[in-house]
Design an enzyme around this catalytic site. Structure first.
Site, PDB file in Angstrom:
ATOM      1  N   HIS A 106       0.840  -1.193   0.000  1.00  0.00           N
ATOM      2  CA  HIS A 106       0.000   0.000   0.000  1.00  0.00           C
ATOM      3  C   HIS A 106       0.881   1.252   0.000  1.00  0.00           C
ATOM      4  O   HIS A 106       2.082   1.187   0.331  1.00  0.00           O
ATOM      5  CB  HIS A 106      -0.931  -0.012   1.212  1.00  0.00           C
ATOM      6  CG  HIS A 106      -2.017  -1.036   1.101  1.00  0.00           C
ATOM      7  ND1 HIS A 106      -2.631  -1.612   2.198  1.00  0.00           N
ATOM      8  CD2 HIS A 106      -2.604  -1.595   0.004  1.00  0.00           C
ATOM      9  CE1 HIS A 106      -3.553  -2.467   1.783  1.00  0.00           C
ATOM     10  NE2 HIS A 106      -3.547  -2.484   0.468  1.00  0.00           N
ATOM     11  N   LYS A 110       5.019   1.559   0.833  1.00  0.00           N
ATOM     12  CA  LYS A 110       5.929   1.382  -0.304  1.00  0.00           C
ATOM     13  C   LYS A 110       7.379   1.702   0.060  1.00  0.00           C
ATOM     14  O   LYS A 110       8.316   1.106  -0.480  1.00  0.00           O
ATOM     15  CB  LYS A 110       5.456   2.226  -1.492  1.00  0.00           C
ATOM     16  CG  LYS A 110       4.302   1.563  -2.242  1.00  0.00           C
ATOM     17  CD  LYS A 110       3.898   2.352  -3.458  1.00  0.00           C
ATOM     18  CE  LYS A 110       2.941   1.563  -4.343  1.00  0.00           C
ATOM     19  NZ  LYS A 110       1.773   0.997  -3.644  1.00  0.00           N
ATOM     20  N   THR A 132       1.581  -5.839  -8.160  1.00  0.00           N
ATOM     21  CA  THR A 132       0.669  -4.807  -8.636  1.00  0.00           C
ATOM     22  C   THR A 132       1.465  -3.687  -9.310  1.00  0.00           C
ATOM     23  O   THR A 132       2.681  -3.567  -9.123  1.00  0.00           O
ATOM     24  CB  THR A 132      -0.169  -4.263  -7.468  1.00  0.00           C
ATOM     25  OG1 THR A 132       0.691  -3.972  -6.359  1.00  0.00           O
ATOM     26  CG2 THR A 132      -1.210  -5.283  -7.030  1.00  0.00           C
ATOM     27  N   THR A 135       4.019  -1.132  -7.490  1.00  0.00           N
ATOM     28  CA  THR A 135       5.101  -1.878  -6.847  1.00  0.00           C
ATOM     29  C   THR A 135       6.076  -2.424  -7.878  1.00  0.00           C
ATOM     30  O   THR A 135       7.299  -2.391  -7.673  1.00  0.00           O
ATOM     31  CB  THR A 135       4.530  -3.026  -5.988  1.00  0.00           C
ATOM     32  OG1 THR A 135       3.601  -2.498  -5.040  1.00  0.00           O
ATOM     33  CG2 THR A 135       5.640  -3.760  -5.255  1.00  0.00           C
ATOM     34  N   SER A 152      -3.084  -1.500 -10.723  1.00  0.00           N
ATOM     35  CA  SER A 152      -2.959  -1.059  -9.346  1.00  0.00           C
ATOM     36  C   SER A 152      -4.009  -1.772  -8.496  1.00  0.00           C
ATOM     37  O   SER A 152      -5.077  -2.143  -8.995  1.00  0.00           O
ATOM     38  CB  SER A 152      -3.147   0.456  -9.278  1.00  0.00           C
ATOM     39  OG  SER A 152      -3.039   0.918  -7.943  1.00  0.00           O
ATOM     40  N   GLY A 153      -3.713  -1.962  -7.207  1.00  0.00           N
ATOM     41  CA  GLY A 153      -4.602  -2.723  -6.343  1.00  0.00           C
ATOM     42  C   GLY A 153      -6.064  -2.290  -6.401  1.00  0.00           C
ATOM     43  O   GLY A 153      -6.953  -3.124  -6.632  1.00  0.00           O
ATOM     44  N   ASP A 158      -5.199  -6.663  -7.099  1.00  0.00           N
ATOM     45  CA  ASP A 158      -5.243  -7.736  -6.100  1.00  0.00           C
ATOM     46  C   ASP A 158      -6.018  -8.941  -6.630  1.00  0.00           C
ATOM     47  O   ASP A 158      -5.638 -10.098  -6.391  1.00  0.00           O
ATOM     48  CB  ASP A 158      -5.897  -7.232  -4.811  1.00  0.00           C
ATOM     49  CG  ASP A 158      -5.083  -6.135  -4.139  1.00  0.00           C
ATOM     50  OD1 ASP A 158      -3.865  -6.078  -4.377  1.00  0.00           O
ATOM     51  OD2 ASP A 158      -5.669  -5.339  -3.381  1.00  0.00           O
ATOM     52  N   ASP A 178      -1.147  -1.475   4.824  1.00  0.00           N
ATOM     53  CA  ASP A 178      -1.142  -0.315   5.705  1.00  0.00           C
ATOM     54  C   ASP A 178      -2.181  -0.546   6.802  1.00  0.00           C
ATOM     55  O   ASP A 178      -3.386  -0.569   6.524  1.00  0.00           O
ATOM     56  CB  ASP A 178      -1.472   0.938   4.893  1.00  0.00           C
ATOM     57  CG  ASP A 178      -1.528   2.190   5.763  1.00  0.00           C
ATOM     58  OD1 ASP A 178      -1.248   2.098   6.978  1.00  0.00           O
ATOM     59  OD2 ASP A 178      -1.858   3.262   5.225  1.00  0.00           O
ATOM     60  N   HIS A 185     -10.951  -0.741  -1.488  1.00  0.00           N
ATOM     61  CA  HIS A 185     -11.015  -2.079  -2.087  1.00  0.00           C
ATOM     62  C   HIS A 185     -10.742  -3.158  -1.049  1.00  0.00           C
ATOM     63  O   HIS A 185     -10.119  -4.182  -1.350  1.00  0.00           O
ATOM     64  CB  HIS A 185     -10.019  -2.185  -3.252  1.00  0.00           C
ATOM     65  CG  HIS A 185      -8.575  -2.005  -2.849  1.00  0.00           C
ATOM     66  ND1 HIS A 185      -8.117  -0.904  -2.171  1.00  0.00           N
ATOM     67  CD2 HIS A 185      -7.492  -2.812  -3.030  1.00  0.00           C
ATOM     68  CE1 HIS A 185      -6.814  -1.028  -1.952  1.00  0.00           C
ATOM     69  NE2 HIS A 185      -6.422  -2.183  -2.461  1.00  0.00           N
ATOM     70  N   ASP A 188     -11.391  -6.710  -1.985  1.00  0.00           N
ATOM     71  CA  ASP A 188     -10.384  -7.355  -2.825  1.00  0.00           C
ATOM     72  C   ASP A 188      -9.209  -7.859  -1.979  1.00  0.00           C
ATOM     73  O   ASP A 188      -8.670  -8.951  -2.215  1.00  0.00           O
ATOM     74  CB  ASP A 188      -9.850  -6.374  -3.877  1.00  0.00           C
ATOM     75  CG  ASP A 188     -10.909  -5.962  -4.879  1.00  0.00           C
ATOM     76  OD1 ASP A 188     -12.024  -6.517  -4.829  1.00  0.00           O
ATOM     77  OD2 ASP A 188     -10.623  -5.085  -5.715  1.00  0.00           O
ATOM     78  N   ARG A 194      -7.776 -14.648   1.486  1.00  0.00           N
ATOM     79  CA  ARG A 194      -8.470 -15.941   1.579  1.00  0.00           C
ATOM     80  C   ARG A 194      -7.898 -16.939   0.588  1.00  0.00           C
ATOM     81  O   ARG A 194      -7.713 -18.123   0.910  1.00  0.00           O
ATOM     82  CB  ARG A 194      -9.968 -15.751   1.323  1.00  0.00           C
ATOM     83  CG  ARG A 194     -10.803 -16.975   1.684  1.00  0.00           C
ATOM     84  CD  ARG A 194     -12.262 -16.774   1.332  1.00  0.00           C
ATOM     85  NE  ARG A 194     -12.480 -16.838  -0.112  1.00  0.00           N
ATOM     86  CZ  ARG A 194     -12.587 -17.985  -0.806  1.00  0.00           C
ATOM     87  NH1 ARG A 194     -12.481 -19.153  -0.197  1.00  0.00           N
ATOM     88  NH2 ARG A 194     -12.792 -17.959  -2.100  1.00  0.00           N
TER      89      ARG A 194
END
Length: 263
Positions: A106, A110, A132, A135, A152-153, A158, A178, A185, A188, A194
């Site tokens: 996040h 970063k 992502t 990153t 991006s996430g 994600d 974070d 999101h 996500d 999970r």
């Protein structure tokens, strides 16, 4: 499974006693086969076409034993072919693939992810990396070459990483979340977490855990490169596939659900 494949091959082949073979190391000679039309060809025209496993990263297709024999028009000695097939199967089982690690961080994490990458730079070079979008841009800035990047996430990155886990394309996830910010999101993020548990991939959720997991994975990779044998964690007896152990109860209910839908 290898034994069944060999048995089927042996049943399908009608073999004669091997005759005198040329001294050059052709596939026919290596497999204990006699030649037909090719027996009178000159040694200069003979080529060693033994099965070769493509190098890591190669997208070339392996030639099958029967395909090679058809090209050379030879009759296969089933016993010799069985030995070659078993060796090829063992080589494929022990072939060294490069594990893939997905890195996600996040915005407020970063800086820590960058420091993590810089400290572990040499170890990370031995793995395939993805992650992502932002990153992966940071990874390129420090001299690493991720095999690709997702969105991006918050834009679905994600979920894309999750799809790669389901497809068996990711072996570990290092996700620096974070803990002090709300995330639009969040659904996500939870779905990705999970799937990490569902498929039992390695997971590092902070600097310490990611460092420990990376060191363990790197040690196993070096052992495998040195010995040609797979190295992994210690698993309980009768539970060689951890993901299957997690998923088996759920999968057993699927047939009943399908039947119920018909009523």
């Amino acid at each position: 499974q290898h034994q069944r494949s060999v048995a089927i091959l042996a049943q399908d082949l009608e073999c004669q006693s091997p005759q005198a073979l040329p001294e050059s190391p052709t596939t026919a000679a290596a497999m204990g086969c006699r030649t037909s039309r090719l027996q009178n060809s000159s040694a200069a025209n003979e080529v060693d076409t033994m099965i070769k496993v493509p190098a890591a990263g190669s997208k070339g297709r392996r030639a099958s034993v029967m395909h090679t024999m058809a090209e050379q028009d030879v009759v296969v000695d089933s016993k010799a072919a069985e030995e070659v097939l078993l060796k090829q199967a063992a080589d494929m089982d022990n072939s060294i693939s490069t594990p893939t690690i997905a890195l996600i961080a996040h915005d407020n994490m970063k800086k820590m992810m960058r420091q993590f990458v810089l400290v572990h730079l040499e170890m990370l070079r031995d793995f395939q990396l993805t992650g992502t979008g932002t990153t992966c841009s940071m990874l390129r800035e420090v001299g690493l070459e991720p095999i690709g990047s997702t969105a991006s996430g918050p834009l679905g990155g994600d979920q894309q990483i999750g799809a790669m886990i389901v497809a068996g394309e990711v072996d570990a996830v290092f996700f620096f979340r974070d803990p002090f910010s709300a995330h639009a999101h969040i659904a996500d993020i939870e779905a990705l977490s999970r799937l990490v548990d569902c498929y039992q991939v390695y997971y590092g959720g902070n600097y310490r855990s990611a460092s420990a997991v990376l060191s363990f994975m790197h040690g196993n990779l070096k052992k495998r490169q040195a010995t040609g044998r797979r190295c992994s964690i210690m698993k309980p007896e009768g539970m060689s596939d951890l993901a299957e152990a997690v998923q088996s109860d759920y999968k057993s209910t699927r047939a009943a659900a399908l039947e119920k839908s018909k009523s």
